[in-house]
Design a protein around this motif. Sequence first.
Motif, short mmCIF file in Angstrom:
data_model
loop_
_atom_site.label_atom_id
_atom_site.label_comp_id
_atom_site.label_asym_id
_atom_site.label_seq_id
_atom_site.Cartn_x
_atom_site.Cartn_y
_atom_site.Cartn_z
N GLU A 185 -6.78 8.42 3.14
CA GLU A 185 -5.35 8.19 2.97
C GLU A 185 -5.08 6.88 2.21
O GLU A 185 -4.28 6.84 1.28
CB GLU A 185 -4.67 8.15 4.33
CG GLU A 185 -3.16 8.04 4.24
CD GLU A 185 -2.50 8.10 5.61
OE1 GLU A 185 -2.13 7.03 6.12
OE2 GLU A 185 -2.38 9.21 6.15
N GLY A 186 -5.79 5.81 2.58
CA GLY A 186 -5.63 4.54 1.88
C GLY A 186 -6.12 4.61 0.45
O GLY A 186 -5.52 4.05 -0.46
N SER A 187 -7.21 5.31 0.25
CA SER A 187 -7.77 5.47 -1.09
C SER A 187 -6.83 6.26 -1.99
O SER A 187 -6.62 5.92 -3.16
CB SER A 187 -9.13 6.16 -1.00
OG SER A 187 -9.75 6.19 -2.25
N ALA A 188 -6.24 7.32 -1.45
CA ALA A 188 -5.29 8.11 -2.21
C ALA A 188 -4.06 7.28 -2.58
O ALA A 188 -3.52 7.40 -3.68
CB ALA A 188 -4.89 9.35 -1.43
N ALA A 189 -3.64 6.41 -1.68
CA ALA A 189 -2.51 5.52 -1.97
C ALA A 189 -2.84 4.56 -3.11
O ALA A 189 -2.00 4.30 -3.97
CB ALA A 189 -2.10 4.75 -0.71
N VAL A 190 -4.07 4.05 -3.13
CA VAL A 190 -4.51 3.17 -4.22
C VAL A 190 -4.49 3.95 -5.53
O VAL A 190 -4.02 3.47 -6.55
CB VAL A 190 -5.92 2.59 -3.94
CG1 VAL A 190 -6.49 1.89 -5.16
CG2 VAL A 190 -5.87 1.63 -2.75
N MET A 191 -5.01 5.18 -5.52
CA MET A 191 -5.04 5.99 -6.73
C MET A 191 -3.61 6.32 -7.19
O MET A 191 -3.31 6.28 -8.38
CB MET A 191 -5.82 7.28 -6.51
CG MET A 191 -5.95 8.10 -7.79
SD MET A 191 -7.06 9.51 -7.68
CE MET A 191 -6.00 10.72 -6.94
#
Length: 177
Positions: free
Chosen positions: A26-32
């Motif tokens: 979830e955090g990684s997708a937000a960064v992307m």
Amino acid sequence: RKMLKFSTNLTAEAVGLAASGAGSLEGSAAVMTSWAQRRFGIAAVFGDHSGLGPKSRIAPAEMLAVMLKARTSPTGALLEGLLRDMGLPGADGKAQEKAAVRVRAKSGTMNFLSNLSGYVVAKDGRRLAFAVFTADLPRRAAVPVEQREDPEGDAAWVKRARRLHGQLLHRWAGMYL
């Protein structure tokens, strides 16, 4: 290159997690999502890195904007070199492997959904960027959970969608290249 060619979604998730440095998907997708919005000026939202999650949203016009901006960036040639290369489809929608006009693209296919984005490249180097999204959302939503691996009618639907993609590319190449 192999991740894009064979659509290895697990690899996409692992690469995305590693690139973002975030501790969760979830955090990684937000960064992307934040990076893509800044880099390409789009409003898309990503829920993961493979595009399979229900939270991922990008409009065809936004995907086209990404293809256009990526093409003119210093890494544009890198992106194009990673995409699958095939001959321009004929009027029947089937790729003509010996065609001088080439298509460099990535597809995305799920139940009653088939998308294709990339470039049509003429022999003289002129290019068309494109993004074609096709879906039958009511049919997709009606698929019971236990049939999601191979829902009835999906294979025929995807075949028709891919033929339509090919016919559109054939027409656009004839009109604009």
